[in-house]
Design a protein around this motif. Structure first.
Motif, PDB file in Angstrom:
ATOM      1  N   VAL A 136      -4.958  16.964   2.093  1.00  0.00           N
ATOM      2  CA  VAL A 136      -4.854  15.535   1.807  1.00  0.00           C
ATOM      3  C   VAL A 136      -4.040  14.812   2.873  1.00  0.00           C
ATOM      4  O   VAL A 136      -4.424  13.740   3.365  1.00  0.00           O
ATOM      5  N   PHE A 137      -2.914  15.381   3.262  1.00  0.00           N
ATOM      6  CA  PHE A 137      -2.011  14.715   4.200  1.00  0.00           C
ATOM      7  C   PHE A 137      -2.574  14.702   5.607  1.00  0.00           C
ATOM      8  O   PHE A 137      -2.464  13.720   6.340  1.00  0.00           O
ATOM      9  N   LEU A 138      -3.209  15.801   5.986  1.00  0.00           N
ATOM     10  CA  LEU A 138      -3.700  15.900   7.360  1.00  0.00           C
ATOM     11  C   LEU A 138      -5.214  15.880   7.470  1.00  0.00           C
ATOM     12  O   LEU A 138      -5.743  15.882   8.568  1.00  0.00           O
ATOM     13  N   GLY A 139      -5.904  15.857   6.345  1.00  0.00           N
ATOM     14  CA  GLY A 139      -7.351  15.891   6.392  1.00  0.00           C
ATOM     15  C   GLY A 139      -7.875  17.181   7.003  1.00  0.00           C
ATOM     16  O   GLY A 139      -8.943  17.223   7.592  1.00  0.00           O
ATOM     17  N   LYS A 152       0.831  -1.200   0.000  1.00  0.00           N
ATOM     18  CA  LYS A 152       0.000   0.000   0.000  1.00  0.00           C
ATOM     19  C   LYS A 152       0.866   1.251   0.000  1.00  0.00           C
ATOM     20  O   LYS A 152       0.598   2.208  -0.754  1.00  0.00           O
ATOM     21  N   ASN A 153       1.905   1.273   0.827  1.00  0.00           N
ATOM     22  CA  ASN A 153       2.791   2.432   0.889  1.00  0.00           C
ATOM     23  C   ASN A 153       3.544   2.640  -0.422  1.00  0.00           C
ATOM     24  O   ASN A 153       3.694   3.777  -0.891  1.00  0.00           O
ATOM     25  N   LEU A 156       0.259  12.379  -1.130  1.00  0.00           N
ATOM     26  CA  LEU A 156       0.166  10.922  -1.242  1.00  0.00           C
ATOM     27  C   LEU A 156       1.525  10.265  -0.997  1.00  0.00           C
ATOM     28  O   LEU A 156       1.611   9.199  -0.375  1.00  0.00           O
ATOM     29  N   THR A 157       2.582  10.906  -1.476  1.00  0.00           N
ATOM     30  CA  THR A 157       3.932  10.383  -1.237  1.00  0.00           C
ATOM     31  C   THR A 157       4.251  10.380   0.253  1.00  0.00           C
ATOM     32  O   THR A 157       4.797   9.410   0.783  1.00  0.00           O
ATOM     33  N   PHE A 158       3.896  11.452   0.953  1.00  0.00           N
ATOM     34  CA  PHE A 158       4.110  11.517   2.394  1.00  0.00           C
ATOM     35  C   PHE A 158       3.296  10.461   3.126  1.00  0.00           C
ATOM     36  O   PHE A 158       3.768   9.823   4.075  1.00  0.00           O
TER      37      PHE A 158
END
Length: 304
Positions: free
Chosen positions: A213-216, A13-14, A144-146
């Protein structure tokens, strides 16, 4: 040691998140940023500047991106260590060829010039849409990469390298300074203030998308750091992040050795700074970062 199915699925998944994130980043950069010379900082900004300064037709912008990506990767490998380089390896492999591939989409002969926005009849409107769409794609791709536990590397590597030799500097400050320098150089090289301002506008959109995206939309998350150099990391966190930590005793399940585990809460803007601190003080540290549902207490107000 073989990975069980339960352990393999998160790894896959990662890897998928890092790959998809890098592809989205490359698409946004190649289709919306590079063709219209938007200086947004980062490798793409330096690539545009070098392309305009170098008087050789065979030096293409994607060739410059390739060289800069791998040059910075090896700088990170030798200066920051294998642990940091491993986080950027997949992006370094995927990003340059993806840039070359997506740049081909912008040629007038491909798909009847559907992605050839630099020659659009809409003029200034097309430039504004490129800035907005480019910032959106870059932000989503980085986020998404993070989320996949990776790193896009690039100028961040240069910033962490500078901070390694000048410990008093904050990596976030150096990253900002490098991006600002890129934009400033772009003003003189391109000579177009409108393009420069659109590049800054695109960078702000990118930062906002990373946050969403990263933190919502939340600003806080928590890191657990298992290390043999707890005091050094703790001192750097207090000095450079203006945060404090909780230090717990821990025992390695495999080695049965005693270690220390630091628990620290911080904001998204401090993420790269914390990563740089841990990498510098203990490259072998085990780091877990996750979003915080809620944090209350001294130093954390309702708006944080």
């Amino acid at each position: 040691m073989r990975l069980s199915r339960e352990n393999l699925l998160p790894v896959l998944k990662n890897l998928l998140l890092v790959t998809v994130g890098t592809l989205i980043l490359a698409f946004g950069t190649a289709v919306f940023i590079l063709p219209v010379n938007l200086i947004c900082g980062g490798i793409s900004g330096f690539a545009i500047i070098f392309k305009l300064l170098l008087p050789f037709e065979w030096v293409t912008v994607d060739l410059i991106v390739f060289c800069l990506t791998w040059l910075l990767f090896f700088v990170g490998l030798f200066v920051l260590g294998k642990g940091f380089a491993a986080k950027t390896l997949l992006s370094a492999i995927v990003y340059p060829p993806a840039i070359s591939l997506f740049l081909r989409l912008t040629e007038p002969s491909v798909m009847n010039g559907f992605f050839c926005l630099s020659e659009s009849t809409y003029g200034e409107l097309a430039l504004m849409l490129c800035a907005a769409a480019g910032g959106l794609c870059v932000g989503v791709g980085c986020a998404l990469t993070f989320l996949g536990g990776g790193s896009t590397g690039g100028v961040d590597i240069l910033a962490f390298t500078i901070c390694k030799f000048f410990p008093r500097l904050k990596s976030s400050t150096v990253i900002f300074a490098l991006d600002a320098l890129t934009v400033l150089l772009g003003v003189f090289v391109i000579g177009d203030l409108v393009l420069t301002m659109l590049g800054v506008f695109s960078a702000f959109i990118s930062a906002g998308m990373v946050d969403k995206v990263f933190l919502g939309g939340r600003a806080a998350f928590v890191a657990y750091v298992v290390t043999d150099r707890a005091q050094e990391i703790n001192a750097s966190v207090i000095e450079r992040l203006d945060r404090t930590t909780t230090i717990l005793d821990a025992t390695g399940g495999f080695s049965n050795r005693g270690k220390k585990m630091l628990v620290v809460s911080f904001t998204m803007s401090q993420y790269n700074e914390l990563l740089g601190i841990v990498t510098k003080e203990d490259p072998r540290a085990f780091l877990i970062v996750h979003r915080a549902h809620e944090i209350n207490g001294e130093g954390w107000g309702a708006k944080q």
